[in-house]
Design a protein around this motif. Structure first.
Motif, mmCIF file in Angstrom:
data_model
loop_
_atom_site.group_PDB
_atom_site.id
_atom_site.type_symbol
_atom_site.label_atom_id
_atom_site.label_comp_id
_atom_site.label_asym_id
_atom_site.label_seq_id
_atom_site.Cartn_x
_atom_site.Cartn_y
_atom_site.Cartn_z
ATOM 1 N N LYS A 157 -1.518 44.710 -13.663
ATOM 2 C CA LYS A 157 -2.314 43.620 -13.100
ATOM 3 C C LYS A 157 -2.867 44.018 -11.737
ATOM 4 C CE LYS A 157 -1.455 40.964 -16.521
ATOM 5 N NZ LYS A 157 -2.433 40.883 -17.566
ATOM 6 N N LEU A 158 -2.064 44.681 -10.931
ATOM 7 C CA LEU A 158 -2.513 45.140 -9.623
ATOM 8 C C LEU A 158 -2.333 46.654 -9.539
ATOM 9 C CD1 LEU A 158 -3.633 44.304 -6.877
ATOM 10 C CD2 LEU A 158 -1.308 43.982 -6.098
ATOM 11 N N GLY A 159 -1.103 47.093 -9.385
ATOM 12 C CA GLY A 159 -0.861 48.527 -9.271
ATOM 13 C C GLY A 159 -0.014 49.099 -10.382
ATOM 14 N N GLY A 160 0.493 48.253 -11.267
ATOM 15 C CA GLY A 160 1.336 48.719 -12.355
ATOM 16 C C GLY A 160 2.797 48.867 -11.987
ATOM 17 N N VAL A 161 3.170 48.437 -10.780
ATOM 18 C CA VAL A 161 4.544 48.598 -10.308
ATOM 19 C C VAL A 161 5.494 47.706 -11.098
ATOM 20 C CG1 VAL A 161 6.089 48.353 -8.327
ATOM 21 C CG2 VAL A 161 3.804 49.289 -8.017
ATOM 22 N N CYS A 162 5.177 46.428 -11.227
ATOM 23 C CA CYS A 162 6.063 45.492 -11.930
ATOM 24 C C CYS A 162 6.215 45.874 -13.395
ATOM 25 C CB CYS A 162 5.542 44.064 -11.813
ATOM 26 S SG CYS A 162 5.688 43.383 -10.152
ATOM 27 N N ALA A 163 5.127 46.269 -14.038
ATOM 28 C CA ALA A 163 5.203 46.665 -15.444
ATOM 29 C C ALA A 163 6.008 47.952 -15.606
ATOM 30 C CB ALA A 163 3.806 46.847 -16.012
ATOM 31 N N GLY A 164 5.851 48.866 -14.685
ATOM 32 C CA GLY A 164 6.626 50.105 -14.743
ATOM 33 C C GLY A 164 8.108 49.864 -14.539
ATOM 34 N N TRP A 165 8.446 49.009 -13.591
ATOM 35 C CA TRP A 165 9.843 48.678 -13.365
ATOM 36 C C TRP A 165 10.422 47.914 -14.542
ATOM 37 C CZ3 TRP A 165 11.594 47.449 -7.750
ATOM 38 C CH2 TRP A 165 11.204 48.491 -6.904
ATOM 39 N N ALA A 166 9.628 47.027 -15.131
ATOM 40 C CA ALA A 166 10.092 46.276 -16.293
ATOM 41 C C ALA A 166 10.372 47.209 -17.462
ATOM 42 C CB ALA A 166 9.055 45.226 -16.682
ATOM 43 N N THR A 167 9.514 48.183 -17.670
ATOM 44 C CA THR A 167 9.735 49.165 -18.732
ATOM 45 C C THR A 167 10.997 49.971 -18.449
ATOM 46 O OG1 THR A 167 7.359 49.321 -19.104
ATOM 47 C CG2 THR A 167 8.713 51.114 -19.961
ATOM 48 N N TYR A 168 11.196 50.333 -17.211
ATOM 49 C CA TYR A 168 12.379 51.114 -16.822
ATOM 50 C C TYR A 168 13.667 50.342 -17.105
ATOM 51 C CZ TYR A 168 15.613 53.790 -13.920
ATOM 52 O OH TYR A 168 16.666 54.533 -13.479
ATOM 53 N N PHE A 169 13.685 49.054 -16.770
ATOM 54 C CA PHE A 169 14.884 48.242 -16.960
ATOM 55 C C PHE A 169 14.947 47.578 -18.330
ATOM 56 C CE2 PHE A 169 14.708 48.275 -12.248
ATOM 57 C CZ PHE A 169 15.934 48.874 -12.027
ATOM 58 N N GLY A 170 13.891 47.698 -19.135
ATOM 59 C CA GLY A 170 13.895 47.152 -20.480
ATOM 60 C C GLY A 170 13.743 45.645 -20.539
ATOM 61 N N THR A 218 6.283 40.188 -17.485
ATOM 62 C CA THR A 218 5.957 38.870 -16.921
ATOM 63 C C THR A 218 7.116 38.335 -16.102
ATOM 64 O OG1 THR A 218 4.529 38.460 -18.822
ATOM 65 C CG2 THR A 218 5.159 36.559 -17.497
ATOM 66 N N ALA A 219 8.334 38.562 -16.539
ATOM 67 C CA ALA A 219 9.507 38.101 -15.794
ATOM 68 C C ALA A 219 9.583 38.790 -14.435
ATOM 69 C CB ALA A 219 10.774 38.372 -16.595
ATOM 70 N N VAL A 220 9.292 40.072 -14.395
ATOM 71 C CA VAL A 220 9.324 40.805 -13.122
ATOM 72 C C VAL A 220 8.222 40.288 -12.198
ATOM 73 C CG1 VAL A 220 9.117 43.074 -12.044
ATOM 74 C CG2 VAL A 220 10.319 42.836 -14.208
ATOM 75 N N ARG A 221 7.041 40.035 -12.755
ATOM 76 C CA ARG A 221 5.930 39.517 -11.936
ATOM 77 C C ARG A 221 6.249 38.136 -11.372
ATOM 78 N NH1 ARG A 221 2.559 41.640 -16.623
ATOM 79 N NH2 ARG A 221 1.944 43.695 -15.899
ATOM 80 N N VAL A 222 6.849 37.277 -12.187
ATOM 81 C CA VAL A 222 7.216 35.932 -11.717
ATOM 82 C C VAL A 222 8.277 36.026 -10.630
ATOM 83 C CG1 VAL A 222 8.331 33.763 -12.409
ATOM 84 C CG2 VAL A 222 6.523 34.740 -13.823
#
Length: 89
Positions: A26-39, A43-47
């Motif tokens: 959505k912005l830099g891909g940080v939240c999605a990357g961290w979410a993938t890392y932690f499984g 959307t939960a990480v972004r919220v």
């Protein structure tokens, strides 16, 4: 009394790499990357980041910026030295 441990049969687990997402961003891909890392769901990480931004009065903004700079991009991780780089004709 001795403990006989057979080290040759132990299995080593490879560390899971942490990357910024290049597809689900959505912005830099940080939240999605961290979410993938932690499984977990991105959307939960972004919220959680949005809530933390308001609760911590914006302190997550420099943390996100630092993570954006320090976390390698997913596309950069796919390039290895053995791959050929395409040259335009």
């Amino acid at each position: 009394m001795t403990n006989n441990v057979n080290f040759s049969q132990t299995t080593a687990t490879a560390a899971k790499p942490l990357f910024r997402s290049s597809t689900d961003r959505k912005l830099g891909g940080v939240c999605a990357g961290w979410a993938t890392y932690f499984g977990i769901d991105p959307t939960a990480v972004r919220v959680l980041m949005a809530i933390a931004t308001f609760v911590l009065m914006g302190m997550t903004i420099p943390i996100y910026a630092a993570a954006w700079i320090l976390t390698p991009a997913e596309a950069a991780a796919d390039v290895t030295l053995d791959q050929e780089i395409p040259v335009p004709a």
